[in-house]
Each structure stands twice: as structure tokens, then as C-alpha cells.
Design a protein around this motif. Sequence first.
Motif, mmCIF file in Angstrom:
data_model
loop_
_atom_site.group_PDB
_atom_site.id
_atom_site.type_symbol
_atom_site.label_atom_id
_atom_site.label_comp_id
_atom_site.label_asym_id
_atom_site.label_seq_id
_atom_site.Cartn_x
_atom_site.Cartn_y
_atom_site.Cartn_z
ATOM 1 N N ALA A 1 0.615 -1.335 -0.047
ATOM 2 C CA ALA A 1 0.092 -0.026 0.060
ATOM 3 C C ALA A 1 0.836 1.261 0.001
ATOM 4 O O ALA A 1 0.726 2.063 -0.872
ATOM 5 C CB ALA A 1 -1.148 -0.004 1.286
ATOM 6 N N LEU A 2 1.807 1.474 1.076
ATOM 7 C CA LEU A 2 2.810 2.697 1.048
ATOM 8 C C LEU A 2 3.431 2.723 -0.471
ATOM 9 O O LEU A 2 3.514 3.929 -0.739
ATOM 10 C CB LEU A 2 3.570 2.455 2.092
ATOM 11 C CG LEU A 2 4.601 3.461 2.474
ATOM 12 C CD1 LEU A 2 3.446 4.833 2.799
ATOM 13 C CD2 LEU A 2 5.508 3.099 3.709
ATOM 14 N N SER A 3 3.913 1.668 -0.976
ATOM 15 C CA SER A 3 4.553 2.090 -2.374
ATOM 16 C C SER A 3 3.813 2.514 -3.332
ATOM 17 O O SER A 3 4.057 3.397 -3.937
ATOM 18 C CB SER A 3 5.259 0.679 -2.876
ATOM 19 O OG SER A 3 6.011 0.196 -1.707
ATOM 20 N N MET B 1 1.352 4.733 8.542
ATOM 21 C CA MET B 1 2.076 5.576 7.645
ATOM 22 C C MET B 1 1.336 5.900 6.401
ATOM 23 O O MET B 1 1.046 7.017 5.806
ATOM 24 C CB MET B 1 3.416 5.278 7.310
ATOM 25 C CG MET B 1 4.243 5.441 8.293
ATOM 26 S SD MET B 1 6.054 6.021 8.064
ATOM 27 C CE MET B 1 6.489 6.327 6.344
ATOM 28 N N CYS B 2 0.565 4.851 6.074
ATOM 29 C CA CYS B 2 -0.261 5.036 4.635
ATOM 30 C C CYS B 2 -1.288 5.858 5.106
ATOM 31 O O CYS B 2 -1.838 6.976 4.278
ATOM 32 C CB CYS B 2 -0.814 3.656 4.288
ATOM 33 S SG CYS B 2 0.151 2.492 3.703
ATOM 34 N N HIS B 3 -2.006 5.680 6.273
ATOM 35 C CA HIS B 3 -3.302 6.495 6.756
ATOM 36 C C HIS B 3 -2.725 8.140 6.781
ATOM 37 O O HIS B 3 -3.348 8.995 6.434
ATOM 38 C CB HIS B 3 -3.840 5.913 7.894
ATOM 39 C CG HIS B 3 -4.751 4.811 7.479
ATOM 40 N ND1 HIS B 3 -5.889 4.985 6.688
ATOM 41 C CD2 HIS B 3 -4.404 3.246 7.887
ATOM 42 C CE1 HIS B 3 -6.259 3.509 6.805
ATOM 43 N NE2 HIS B 3 -5.217 2.685 7.061
ATOM 44 N N PHE B 4 -1.645 8.055 7.571
ATOM 45 C CA PHE B 4 -0.981 9.550 7.811
ATOM 46 C C PHE B 4 -0.757 10.406 6.701
ATOM 47 O O PHE B 4 -1.296 11.499 6.440
ATOM 48 C CB PHE B 4 0.245 9.163 8.583
ATOM 49 C CG PHE B 4 0.995 10.490 8.928
ATOM 50 C CD1 PHE B 4 0.522 11.277 10.045
ATOM 51 C CD2 PHE B 4 1.830 11.014 8.470
ATOM 52 C CE1 PHE B 4 0.845 12.483 10.379
ATOM 53 C CE2 PHE B 4 2.662 12.124 8.824
ATOM 54 C CZ PHE B 4 1.945 12.903 9.753
ATOM 55 N N VAL B 5 -0.158 9.663 5.627
ATOM 56 C CA VAL B 5 0.179 10.497 4.248
ATOM 57 C C VAL B 5 -0.878 10.882 3.708
ATOM 58 O O VAL B 5 -0.924 11.918 2.796
ATOM 59 C CB VAL B 5 1.566 9.844 3.506
ATOM 60 C CG1 VAL B 5 2.741 9.839 4.466
ATOM 61 C CG2 VAL B 5 1.216 8.539 2.991
ATOM 62 N N THR B 6 -1.948 10.003 3.709
ATOM 63 C CA THR B 6 -3.210 10.200 2.700
ATOM 64 C C THR B 6 -4.187 10.732 3.426
ATOM 65 O O THR B 6 -5.361 11.128 2.949
ATOM 66 C CB THR B 6 -3.501 8.953 2.012
ATOM 67 O OG1 THR B 6 -3.759 7.977 3.041
ATOM 68 C CG2 THR B 6 -2.433 8.381 1.264
ATOM 69 N N ASN C 1 -4.524 3.635 -11.200
ATOM 70 C CA ASN C 1 -4.344 5.091 -10.983
ATOM 71 C C ASN C 1 -4.881 5.544 -9.770
ATOM 72 O O ASN C 1 -5.318 6.442 -9.308
ATOM 73 C CB ASN C 1 -5.233 5.616 -12.017
ATOM 74 C CG ASN C 1 -4.572 7.154 -12.092
ATOM 75 O OD1 ASN C 1 -3.285 7.418 -12.061
ATOM 76 N ND2 ASN C 1 -5.372 8.130 -12.481
ATOM 77 N N THR C 2 -4.675 4.526 -8.546
ATOM 78 C CA THR C 2 -5.091 4.911 -7.321
ATOM 79 C C THR C 2 -4.169 4.559 -6.117
ATOM 80 O O THR C 2 -3.380 3.468 -6.332
ATOM 81 C CB THR C 2 -6.267 4.162 -6.914
ATOM 82 O OG1 THR C 2 -7.322 4.301 -7.971
ATOM 83 C CG2 THR C 2 -6.968 4.867 -5.568
ATOM 84 N N GLY C 3 -3.894 5.268 -5.050
ATOM 85 C CA GLY C 3 -2.926 4.808 -4.080
ATOM 86 C C GLY C 3 -3.972 4.773 -2.893
ATOM 87 O O GLY C 3 -4.579 5.851 -2.566
ATOM 88 N N SER C 4 -4.151 3.546 -2.325
ATOM 89 C CA SER C 4 -5.307 3.650 -1.119
ATOM 90 C C SER C 4 -4.340 3.198 0.117
ATOM 91 O O SER C 4 -3.777 2.087 -0.096
ATOM 92 C CB SER C 4 -6.452 2.584 -1.703
ATOM 93 O OG SER C 4 -6.939 2.500 -0.429
ATOM 94 N N PRO C 5 -4.719 3.568 1.224
ATOM 95 C CA PRO C 5 -4.302 3.073 2.433
ATOM 96 C C PRO C 5 -4.785 1.782 2.770
ATOM 97 O O PRO C 5 -4.444 1.302 3.563
ATOM 98 C CB PRO C 5 -4.611 4.150 3.445
ATOM 99 C CG PRO C 5 -5.780 4.758 2.917
ATOM 100 C CD PRO C 5 -5.385 4.983 1.274
ATOM 101 N N VAL C 6 -5.806 1.298 2.128
ATOM 102 C CA VAL C 6 -6.227 -0.050 2.617
ATOM 103 C C VAL C 6 -5.897 -1.191 1.558
ATOM 104 O O VAL C 6 -6.282 -2.271 1.659
ATOM 105 C CB VAL C 6 -7.728 0.124 2.750
ATOM 106 C CG1 VAL C 6 -8.377 1.039 3.869
ATOM 107 C CG2 VAL C 6 -8.550 0.332 1.496
#
Lengths: 340, 491
Positions: A80-82, A138-143, A238-243
Motif C-alpha cells: 500500500a505504501l509503495s 504511515m499509509c493513513h497518515f500521508v493520505t 491509478n489509485t493509491g489507497s491506504p487500505v
Amino acid sequence: MNALKKICESPAVLTLIHYRVVVILVVAVILSASLVPGLTEFRTLSLSLDRAATLGLVAVGLTVVLLLGKLDLSVGSILALSGIAAIGLQPQLGQLGAAAFGVCVGLLAGVLNGVLVVLMQINSLVATLASMIFLRAMCHFVTESNPISGADPLFGLAVSRSLGGTFSLRTFIFLIAIVLLFLWLTYTVAGRHVYAVGSNEDAATASGVRSGRYIFGAFVFSGLMAGTAGVMQSLATNTGSPVFGSTVTLTAIAAVVIGGTRLEGGRGSALGTLGGVLVLAAITTALEYESVPSYYQNIVTGSILLLLILLDRIASNSPRSALSLSSLLPVRSKEQSPAR
Amino acid sequence: MEGITKAFPGVKALTDVDLTARAGEVHAIVGENGAGKSTLMKILAGVHTPDEGTITLDGEQVRFGSPLEAKQNGIGMVYQEINLVPDLSVAENIGLGNMPASGGMIRRKALHDRAREVLEELHTRIPPQELVGRLSVSQQQLVEIAKIYARQPRIVVLDEPTSSLSHHEAEALFAVVERMRNSGIAIIYISHRLREVLEISDRVTVLRDGRMIDCRSAQGLTPKEMISLMVGRDLDDVFPKQAVEIGEPVLEVRGLTRLGVFEDVSLTVRAGEIVGLAGLVGAGRTEVARAIFGLDRLDAGQILVGGEEIRVRSPRSAVRAGIAYVPEDRKRDGVALSLTVKDNIALPVLHRVSTLGWVLRRPERELAQQKAEDLHISPPVVDRPAATFSGGNQQKVVLAKWLATNPKVLILDEPTRGVDVGAKADIHTIIGELAAQGVAVLMISSELPEVLAVSDRVYVLHEGRLTAELSRDDADEESVMTAATGEGAAA
């Protein structure tokens, strides 16, 4: 009882058990081919392979970790983070630059795991559990907990579009990774060392193998593969998602184990992992086509996993007691595991 | 036990074996590895069910479907490996599975009282509240026995109980066995140490190739007779010793110190020389060997190989310097059980049978096959996992692995522990041949006769310090034991 015992110990049955991954794969493919019209058509096949590629890439990385007798629970979070990095940093780094950075994020996360497990001597399950939680946060934090999308949806199509009417880019990457992993594990000194460390780390170290380096390298590799999978997944959608990737870790571990790699380390193969991934892909395609809810898929996956583990016990070369199917029938004796 | 027969896929492990253990006697079972001793005991313990034959307990025919059933019928097993929980106390371990409790709560006092009672009955001085993990191996062994004894068994089986004990500690164990016998328990005693068998047992059953060869009174039996019964031929000399010309010093160790473990240990091993390192368990023998090989850190001291000082930071650098180490704990540091014999043997020399990181399979196989044949590994099938081989053959695999590196220095730590007589003679022959080829051999062994017979020179350690250096002519059981117990003047 005796008749059953005889059947179980016949060479034919033992051979089938030996090639259990192939057998299960054939059964899964035949079943799904009969359920899904046109599955055997190349286009459909190519599509379902493309969908399995993400899982497959993660599984490739995990294969090495599991062969060494370790575990990496953080691959889903890394994925997810990548992906988030590859999408979110497009304005700053450009599309290719962001993608490359996303892969590096995976690599760095792998280094973090390596440091925790090898240098700080933390049990790999605990260490990667911690990094799983941390990286997911971190994923949730940055997004700010929202999915993000890229400016140009066409860029990512190249990843999942079939190349010249064959497979998609990520399918190719997955298949190439499997072949390279197979060659590396089977024919190189380093590959042999991986099996030795996984089978008995102390003995390998005492034989002059730098066990720690292999384990460190495996976590870096696993992070790299998860990062690559995440970047491609995000580009394709085309999406970066924290989940993203919240279920991929356990499914990938299941695929690797279905492929015959044992959690204790020391045994398994890249081709087995390919088999495991394909089995899960075939089942997913078939059941989705039949609109079976996904939890049913998980029931099937779980059952296959258990079945294969039981078969593995029979095929495993542990001496005496565990040699035959019949050994599963009566009360099992207390077995002493060789690796304590 | 009467007419016991048991076959496993491909092997007939036992054929028509009879065994009678009487209350209040110590009955020894001897035989080479693979003779069927363990299988027979596992049948008694309910781990395996026999294909044919009957087990009669106090005149009543019984059939054990599981180890639990056997336990409930008063069969107690003490295995070679210690099966205690290191993080629990002695008392808790003794009570495990049978805790005195009321309403789910453990009655601690009853637990401790019972443990103390049992330990006192066996005349051991182990505090019941101590954590098992903090005890020495020999104390743990006694706790293991106490745990079995606490259940008031009718039969106690001891499988190689002294294999990790020093002479002194073994004596303590014998005293415990004696006490159990006197309280009317039938004791079945399995051991490779024949003198010990004669010392402790009333009757001896000899097994060979899954058959019962003989059952005799221990009175008047000699080790030599037992050996010939076990192997079916006469062994002229259990420890053949070749005369070898001794050359220059190969391994020199000066002032080796690891704080709190050993101090100022200096020794020299010359080409073609076999040097024994004797001492009681815990004297620091293994620790010295591990430090020389780079497995443990050193606080001070120099190591020289062939006159040149080497810095040993890890086993890797030791291997490069030409040192090989056959470890004490075969299963932990020696073999990778799930790998094939071939992979095990080739492991430290893969670089020799590869180009640019690719393993060349044919040379690899030929190398492994050659070593397997040189060392009489049986069966000589290098593609089978090491786990499927007997202990003696696994030990040969470890030896083969190190011989493949063509070492200059070979350190052997208990090379024949838990190994049967035939394999033992093989291993001694191999050691002798290596010395003849100019390898410097340093051998650690808890079996004094072995050290004395094989070594050209003997160093003796006592509590981490060298207390004696004895030439072959000066070394005898008495002189070594004197130095090992610290009784003699420091050398």
C-alpha cells in the motif's frame, strides 16, 4: 483399515501426493474451466493471470523469507505504501520517477525489517507485525486516510494491458521473477545456502555460511517485491489507497505454503509458489464468475491449505513415523522436530 | 514382551523379540544403532503398536494405543533428549500433567512438598524452586527421572541417560538408578557405554539387526564378549591406533581467555598428532573448541595456524584458515536434517564445485558420493534427507562435510557420542587415517578410555584452566582424573 493402509502406501498414491501441487492445480483449472465459459481462451487466461500477478509478486518475495524459516507480515502494508508513493509523488518526481521511488520505499521497508530481525535479533513474526502496523499507519497518515489518484489515468494502463496480445507487463514480471527465483534457488551457491540456513541456521553458520546476510537479504527482497507489486497495482488502478493489500499478506503466505514451502524453512521451491498462486487464481476466477461471495473463496482456500498441509506430512521425508498416509489414521506419536 | 515384530515401510525393524524385565532388577539392552532398541522401547511406551507379539504386565496382557495409556499403566520413559520446560521450576516440572490442585488453583505447597520428597528419596540435592533452565544438563536429567519417579511407575526405561554426563555425574545417576531398583521398580537401561552397563545392570539383552541375540546375566560378562555379540564378529581392538610420524605444530593457541568460562589456555597440536582434551563436563572443553572455531567471542589470546596468526571472528574465517569443527550437538550445529546428505556434505565447499556462483551438479554429486563412500555412510544414497539416517551415519555426514574442506586442523567434540560400536570403530579409523595424512586433530571426549586410546597427548582442563599436559605414556585414567578434578598440582 488395512486395505485403506495399503491403498495409501501404494506407489501411485505416493506419487500423486508427491506432485500434490500439480494435482490440485489441474483439478482447480478443470473445475474453473467447466464453470467459466471461455476460460481456456487465451484472453481470459491472460486476464486472470494479470489479476494474480500482484499476489504472485508478493508470493515470490515471501518464498525466500519462508524458505529461511522466517515470516514477513508487513508485505501488505509495504504494498500500500509503495503504491501511495508512486501515485502521490507524481507531481514532484514525474510518473516514472514516482514509480521508481515507490519501489525504493518497498526496498527501504525491507531494510527496516532486516535490521529488526537480523541486527536486533527480534523474532521475525513480532518484528514484521510491528512494521506491518507501523507502515499501515504511515499509509493513513500521508493520505489522511483517503485514496489518492494520479493525474493521468492512461499512464498506468501499460502495466495491465496485454503486450502484443499476450500477457500484461506485470504478468511478465511475475513469470520472469518466478523463473529467475527458480534458477537462483536451484542452481546457485547462494540458493543452496538459503536452503541450508532455513533447514538449520546454526549448522549453516558453523559451516561458514553467513546466515545473517541471507536473512537480511531475504527481507530486503521481500520488501522490494511487495513494493513492485504495490506500484504496479496502484498504476493499474491509478489509485493509491491506504487500505490496499490488507488481505494480500495472508493470501500470499497461503499461496506459498500451498506450493509446498514449509513455514519451518528449508524446503520449498519457486515452481511450487507458481503452482500455489495459480491454484488460488483459478479458484478466484471461477468463484467470482459464479458470483460466489468472497468469503466462500476463503473457505475453499482454507480447506485447500489444510488438505495440502496434511498431504505434506505424508510426503515429507521425516523418518519412520510420518512416512505414510496411514500414519495419519491412528493416534499420532509425539514427534520431535529436528529444528529446536 | 514376547515375540515382538514390527515392520516399517521398507524395513523390518524387529523380528520376534522377547524381553522380560523383573521387578527390582536393572535390565540392560545393548546393540548397535539400528539394532532395534529404540523401536522396542517405543512399542513398550505406546508410541508404536507392534505388528505381532504381546506385552504382558504383571501377568496381564496389555495393548497400548498411545503413550498416555502406557504412562497410565506405569511405564516411565526417560529419553536421550531432555523433555522439560526450562521456564518452569523443578517442582512444577515434576508435577506437570499431574498438578495438585483445588478448584483449578495449584496448591503450591503440596506441589513443592511432593517434589522435595521425591528428590530426597532419590538423594539428589536440587532445590525444587529453581528454574529448570538454570540447572546443568546432569541435574536436568535427574529432574527428568524424578518426574517419572513421582508417578510411581512399575517400569522405568532409561535411554542413553549418561551420554551427556561426565564420569562423576554418571556416578550420581547410578546411585539414583540403584535406589529406584531397590524400591522394586523394573529398570530397562539402554546404553552404548558397555562398562557402565556391566557396572549397573543385573541382566543384559543383546539385540542385533532387529533380533534378540542373547539374554545373559551381567555377572561374568565382559565388554569384549558383549561387543562380539552385538556386531556378530570379534573386534580385536576397539580403538585401533596407528603409528604416525608427528610433524610441525599446525595449531597453536596461546593464552586463550573468555572471561568466566576459561582462562589462559595454551595448547599446541602438531601435524599428524591426535591431541585429547579431557575434563569433566563444564570444565570448558567445548567452549575452548567453539572459541577456536569462531563460534564464541574471545576476550584474549592468540590463535596460530601453520605458524601464522589468524583472526577468528566467525566460523567463516576459521574455515578459511583450514580449521574444521565437528560439534558436540550434532542436531543443532552439525547437520541440516531436512537437506539431503549431498547438500550437507557440499555445503562448506560449494565454492569449489561452482563457477560464478552456479553449482556444477556433477562435480558436486561426485564429491559427495566419494566422501560418503570413504566414510562408509550407509546406505550410500546421497539423495536422501539426512533425517532418514541413523545417529552414527549423521555423525559421519558431519565428518564427511568437514573432510571435504581438506582441513589442516580438525577439532572433534564428542565425535562418538550416541554412536554404536561399529560406527565408532569406523570413526576412530577415519580419525587415525586423517592424522596419518598430516591433519592436526584435537579431540574432546567424555569417554576416558576413548581419549586415552586415541590420543598421542592429552591436555586436561579443570574449571576453565589447563591442569595437566600428559604424554601418551603418562596418561592413564588415574592421572587424567586427578587433573580433571583439580586434585593434582597444576601443570
